[in-house]
Motif scaffolding. Structure first.
Motif, PDB file in Angstrom:
ATOM      1  N   MET A 182       0.827  -1.201   0.000  1.00  0.00           N
ATOM      2  CA  MET A 182       0.000   0.000   0.000  1.00  0.00           C
ATOM      3  C   MET A 182       0.873   1.267   0.000  1.00  0.00           C
ATOM      4  O   MET A 182       0.570   2.235  -0.692  1.00  0.00           O
ATOM      5  N   GLU A 183       1.975   1.180   0.738  1.00  0.00           N
ATOM      6  CA  GLU A 183       2.831   2.378   0.805  1.00  0.00           C
ATOM      7  C   GLU A 183       3.788   2.446  -0.376  1.00  0.00           C
ATOM      8  O   GLU A 183       3.824   3.421  -1.118  1.00  0.00           O
ATOM      9  N   THR A 184       4.533   1.355  -0.572  1.00  0.00           N
ATOM     10  CA  THR A 184       5.595   1.438  -1.572  1.00  0.00           C
ATOM     11  C   THR A 184       5.088   1.269  -2.995  1.00  0.00           C
ATOM     12  O   THR A 184       5.661   1.802  -3.943  1.00  0.00           O
ATOM     13  N   GLY A 185       3.988   0.528  -3.142  1.00  0.00           N
ATOM     14  CA  GLY A 185       3.443   0.311  -4.486  1.00  0.00           C
ATOM     15  C   GLY A 185       2.391   1.342  -4.846  1.00  0.00           C
ATOM     16  O   GLY A 185       2.438   1.968  -5.907  1.00  0.00           O
ATOM     17  N   TYR A 186       1.436   1.525  -3.947  1.00  0.00           N
ATOM     18  CA  TYR A 186       0.309   2.432  -4.243  1.00  0.00           C
ATOM     19  C   TYR A 186       0.525   3.844  -3.680  1.00  0.00           C
ATOM     20  O   TYR A 186      -0.299   4.719  -3.880  1.00  0.00           O
ATOM     21  N   HIS A 187       1.611   4.041  -2.926  1.00  0.00           N
ATOM     22  CA  HIS A 187       1.931   5.361  -2.361  1.00  0.00           C
ATOM     23  C   HIS A 187       0.765   5.920  -1.566  1.00  0.00           C
ATOM     24  O   HIS A 187       0.489   7.127  -1.583  1.00  0.00           O
ATOM     25  N   ASN A 188       0.016   4.984  -0.933  1.00  0.00           N
ATOM     26  CA  ASN A 188      -1.139   5.346  -0.098  1.00  0.00           C
ATOM     27  C   ASN A 188      -2.203   6.129  -0.856  1.00  0.00           C
ATOM     28  O   ASN A 188      -2.986   6.861  -0.267  1.00  0.00           O
ATOM     29  N   GLU A 189      -2.239   5.966  -2.167  1.00  0.00           N
ATOM     30  CA  GLU A 189      -3.214   6.735  -2.951  1.00  0.00           C
ATOM     31  C   GLU A 189      -4.412   5.893  -3.382  1.00  0.00           C
ATOM     32  O   GLU A 189      -5.318   6.390  -4.051  1.00  0.00           O
ATOM     33  N   LEU A 190      -4.422   4.633  -3.026  1.00  0.00           N
ATOM     34  CA  LEU A 190      -5.572   3.793  -3.373  1.00  0.00           C
ATOM     35  C   LEU A 190      -6.672   3.998  -2.329  1.00  0.00           C
ATOM     36  O   LEU A 190      -6.445   3.794  -1.136  1.00  0.00           O
ATOM     37  N   ASP A 191      -7.863   4.403  -2.787  1.00  0.00           N
ATOM     38  CA  ASP A 191      -8.985   4.611  -1.867  1.00  0.00           C
ATOM     39  C   ASP A 191      -9.685   3.265  -1.664  1.00  0.00           C
ATOM     40  O   ASP A 191     -10.508   2.857  -2.482  1.00  0.00           O
ATOM     41  N   LYS A 192      -9.352   2.603  -0.567  1.00  0.00           N
ATOM     42  CA  LYS A 192      -9.878   1.246  -0.356  1.00  0.00           C
ATOM     43  C   LYS A 192     -11.400   1.228  -0.282  1.00  0.00           C
ATOM     44  O   LYS A 192     -12.033   0.240  -0.612  1.00  0.00           O
ATOM     45  N   SER A 193     -11.986   2.335   0.139  1.00  0.00           N
ATOM     46  CA  SER A 193     -13.445   2.332   0.309  1.00  0.00           C
ATOM     47  C   SER A 193     -14.175   2.180  -1.030  1.00  0.00           C
ATOM     48  O   SER A 193     -15.354   1.858  -1.060  1.00  0.00           O
ATOM     49  N   GLU A 194     -13.487   2.401  -2.128  1.00  0.00           N
ATOM     50  CA  GLU A 194     -14.140   2.278  -3.435  1.00  0.00           C
ATOM     51  C   GLU A 194     -13.990   0.901  -4.057  1.00  0.00           C
ATOM     52  O   GLU A 194     -14.552   0.629  -5.108  1.00  0.00           O
ATOM     53  N   TRP A 195     -13.200   0.043  -3.406  1.00  0.00           N
ATOM     54  CA  TRP A 195     -12.842  -1.215  -4.073  1.00  0.00           C
ATOM     55  C   TRP A 195     -13.209  -2.460  -3.271  1.00  0.00           C
ATOM     56  O   TRP A 195     -12.552  -3.491  -3.364  1.00  0.00           O
ATOM     57  N   GLY A 196     -14.307  -2.342  -2.518  1.00  0.00           N
ATOM     58  CA  GLY A 196     -14.817  -3.496  -1.781  1.00  0.00           C
ATOM     59  C   GLY A 196     -15.479  -4.492  -2.718  1.00  0.00           C
ATOM     60  O   GLY A 196     -15.656  -4.246  -3.925  1.00  0.00           O
ATOM     61  N   LEU A 197     -15.863  -5.645  -2.175  1.00  0.00           N
ATOM     62  CA  LEU A 197     -16.540  -6.658  -2.986  1.00  0.00           C
ATOM     63  C   LEU A 197     -17.881  -6.119  -3.491  1.00  0.00           C
ATOM     64  O   LEU A 197     -18.530  -5.306  -2.834  1.00  0.00           O
ATOM     65  N   ILE A 198     -18.290  -6.588  -4.642  1.00  0.00           N
ATOM     66  CA  ILE A 198     -19.566  -6.195  -5.229  1.00  0.00           C
ATOM     67  C   ILE A 198     -20.666  -6.973  -4.518  1.00  0.00           C
ATOM     68  O   ILE A 198     -20.624  -8.207  -4.463  1.00  0.00           O
ATOM     69  N   GLU A 199     -21.627  -6.246  -3.953  1.00  0.00           N
ATOM     70  CA  GLU A 199     -22.632  -6.887  -3.104  1.00  0.00           C
ATOM     71  C   GLU A 199     -24.006  -6.823  -3.742  1.00  0.00           C
ATOM     72  O   GLU A 199     -24.408  -5.798  -4.303  1.00  0.00           O
ATOM     73  N   ALA A 200     -24.736  -7.926  -3.636  1.00  0.00           N
ATOM     74  CA  ALA A 200     -26.096  -7.980  -4.178  1.00  0.00           C
ATOM     75  C   ALA A 200     -27.111  -7.584  -3.101  1.00  0.00           C
ATOM     76  O   ALA A 200     -26.813  -7.638  -1.904  1.00  0.00           O
ATOM     77  N   ARG A 201     -28.291  -7.194  -3.542  1.00  0.00           N
ATOM     78  CA  ARG A 201     -29.407  -7.029  -2.606  1.00  0.00           C
ATOM     79  C   ARG A 201     -29.794  -8.414  -2.089  1.00  0.00           C
ATOM     80  O   ARG A 201     -29.692  -9.406  -2.822  1.00  0.00           O
ATOM     81  N   VAL A 202     -30.234  -8.453  -0.845  1.00  0.00           N
ATOM     82  CA  VAL A 202     -30.568  -9.745  -0.245  1.00  0.00           C
ATOM     83  C   VAL A 202     -31.979  -9.705   0.333  1.00  0.00           C
ATOM     84  O   VAL A 202     -32.370  -8.707   0.939  1.00  0.00           O
ATOM     85  N   ALA A 203     -32.738 -10.765   0.129  1.00  0.00           N
ATOM     86  CA  ALA A 203     -34.058 -10.911   0.766  1.00  0.00           C
ATOM     87  C   ALA A 203     -34.073 -12.233   1.513  1.00  0.00           C
ATOM     88  O   ALA A 203     -33.681 -13.272   0.970  1.00  0.00           O
ATOM     89  N   ASN A 204     -34.501 -12.165   2.772  1.00  0.00           N
ATOM     90  CA  ASN A 204     -34.615 -13.374   3.585  1.00  0.00           C
ATOM     91  C   ASN A 204     -36.087 -13.689   3.736  1.00  0.00           C
ATOM     92  O   ASN A 204     -36.812 -13.005   4.452  1.00  0.00           O
ATOM     93  N   TYR A 205     -36.546 -14.720   3.039  1.00  0.00           N
ATOM     94  CA  TYR A 205     -37.967 -15.056   3.057  1.00  0.00           C
ATOM     95  C   TYR A 205     -38.147 -16.350   3.834  1.00  0.00           C
ATOM     96  O   TYR A 205     -37.904 -17.430   3.302  1.00  0.00           O
ATOM     97  N   TYR A 206     -38.527 -16.237   5.098  1.00  0.00           N
ATOM     98  CA  TYR A 206     -38.684 -17.394   5.990  1.00  0.00           C
ATOM     99  C   TYR A 206     -37.458 -18.298   5.972  1.00  0.00           C
ATOM    100  O   TYR A 206     -37.566 -19.526   5.984  1.00  0.00           O
ATOM    101  N   GLY A 207     -36.271 -17.680   5.875  1.00  0.00           N
ATOM    102  CA  GLY A 207     -35.032 -18.458   5.912  1.00  0.00           C
ATOM    103  C   GLY A 207     -34.477 -18.795   4.544  1.00  0.00           C
ATOM    104  O   GLY A 207     -33.331 -19.219   4.433  1.00  0.00           O
ATOM    105  N   TYR A 208     -35.285 -18.641   3.500  1.00  0.00           N
ATOM    106  CA  TYR A 208     -34.808 -18.877   2.128  1.00  0.00           C
ATOM    107  C   TYR A 208     -34.236 -17.558   1.607  1.00  0.00           C
ATOM    108  O   TYR A 208     -34.917 -16.533   1.619  1.00  0.00           O
TER     109      TYR A 208
END
Ligand code: FES
Ligand SMILES: [Fe+2]
Length: 455
Positions: free
Chosen positions: A125-151
């Motif tokens: 992060m320091e030596t390669g990205y020089h602390n310029e990578l904004d980690k908050s923009e590169w999280g896993l892609i998340e789907a909407r979730v619905a829990n229907y009686y456990g399904y």
């Protein structure tokens, strides 16, 4: 014009009014690629049951259309569905089918994601990205979730209606499926892992079959001739012994315009429980007691006895064996079936054992009934590919013009059509919805869109 560049889907490839459907929708590569954009990302897809991840940190890999997803419970007990795909170069960040973890480390360059999907660790992060990578923009892609009686269902599209609205009038039938045998919404428990197997056919063959093809019973003559169900009588269903004496109508239920399907029976109003598991006292007592409780809880509505159905586009459920699964596309010519089986969590072990042995005999790759089905679907698919054969449409016209609204009891009402005995109304409703989606091009394909990225 449809995305295949040649024809519209509604009215041309899928001509519901004429009861005809082109074989190309099962075999054509360009049509398949349209499906990946226009059907699956907009739909709620089944990813698993919450009993598969009971503890904080538990995860399993699941699948949405062609893509791998992580279905997990984080340290705070929240359920997530993430695309199993590193934001750096697309490596699968999780390669174990199941486990318990607080973080997922990508095996390629070791980016680390938390169980809540955040990017929390980046080597160099320091030596390669020089602390310029904004980690908050590169999280896993998340789907909407619905829990229907456990399904648990997931959806990629923010514009898709919430899950309950998406179900529409299927709710009555799917609620019935989600209920325990005693008519309560208690806990089901998935057992035995996830059955996964491949069949050489288009994914829609299984979806439409589970949605309402009572017409194909002749192809199961061999399993009807043996004692396959635990009831100790000839036949393959747990409910055969009951329904022979109880059935008033066998019903196909299609939900329009959503395109979902259900099937089942309406019993006579004066039915009583018939012994079903006579050689197993504990099991017999359990189901007899459940049956009585369900009747007193549900009253008139206990006359509905569901067999199963399909939630558009590729989710099918079966009552009796209590299975739930998906028809996952692998190109137009192959389907990877994923299926789980469940038992009432609080049931005696004897009951769970009976159900476990029964599903192994009945469904899945070892199931005699489904082996018949796989032969049917594979051969039908091959029959849709021939140079000459593919010039001729399939016939989907059975029961056209004989659909009856709200029949035969008003509590099966709503925008639901029911037809006595066999009909292909369910398949017509399903493909009408499919064609409508296919005629609607996707609105967004890139994240962020180029204009946003330039700002
Ligand atoms: S692909 Fe995941 S860290 Fe590079
Ligand atoms: Fe079948």
């Amino acid at each position: 014009m449809g995305g295949n560049g040649l024809r519209r889907y509604t009215g041309d490839l899928v001509n519901i009014d004429a009861g005809r459907i082109s074989r190309d929708i099962f075999t054509d590569q360009a049509i398949y690629e349209d499906e990946l954009e226009r059907i699956f990302p907009r739909s709620w897809l089944f990813v698993g049951h919450e009993s598969q991840i009971p503890e904080p940190g538990d995860f399993i890999l699941s699948r949405m259309a062609e893509e791998s997803v992580i279905f997990n419970r984080d340290r705070n007990d929240n359920i997530h569905v993430f695309l199993n795909n590193c934001r750096h170069r697309g490596m699968r960040v999780c390669r174990a089918d199941t486990g318990n973890t607080r973080k997922f480390m990508c095996p390629f360059h070791a980016w680390v994601f938390s169980d809540e999907g955040a990017l929390v660790g980046v080597p160099k992060m320091e030596t390669g990205y020089h602390n310029e990578l904004d980690k908050s923009e590169w999280g896993l892609i998340e789907a909407r979730v619905a829990n229907y009686y456990g399904y648990i269902f997931a959806c990629w599209d923010e514009e898709t209606l919430d899950f309950e609205t998406y179900l529409g009038d299927l709710r009555f039938y799917f609620d019935d499926y989600c209920e325990l045998p005693d008519g309560t919404h208690g806990d089901w428990e998935a057992f035995g892992g996830v059955f996964k197997w491949r069949v050489p056919c288009n994914w829609k063959f299984g979806a439409e079959n589970f949605g309402g093809d009572y017409y194909h019973n002749p192809s199961h003559a061999s399993v009807d001739a043996v004692v396959l169900s635990p009831a100790g009588v000839k036949g393959r269903h747990t409910y055969d012994a009951i329904t022979k004496a109880r059935e008033l109508y066998k019903l196909n239920i299609c939900v329009t315009p959503e395109g979902h399907n259900a099937r089942g029976e309406l019993f006579k109003d004066d039915y009583e429980y018939l012994p079903t598991y006579q050689e197993m006292a504990v099991v017999e007592d359990y189901f007899r007691d459940c049956y009585k409780q369900r009747q007193s809880r549900l009253g008139e509505k206990a006359r509905w006895f569901g067999h199963g159905g399909t939630i558009f586009p590729n989710v099918s459920y079966s009552n009796g064996v209590q299975s739930m699964g998906t028809w996952n596309p692998c190109g137009p010519h192959e389907t990877e079936i994923w299926r789980i089986f469940l038992a009432p969590k609080a049931a005696p072990d004897e009951v769970k054992n009976v159900l476990r042995h029964y599903v192994i005999r009945y469904q899945g790759p070892s199931g005699l009934t489904e082996q018949d089905d796989m032969e049917n679907w594979g051969s039908a698919h091959e029959g849709a590919r021939g140079t000459i054969a593919r010039r001729y449409d399939f016939h989907y016209g059975m029961g056209m013009g004989y659909e009856r609204k709200g029949w035969p009891v008003d509590w099966l009402g709503g925008n639901v059509s029911a037809t006595e005995d066999v009909s292909e109304q369910n398949q017509r409703a399903y493909y009408a919805r499919w064609a409508k989606n296919m005629d609607t091009p996707p609105t967004a394909r890139r994240h962020p869109k180029p204009a946003e990225a330039a700002e």
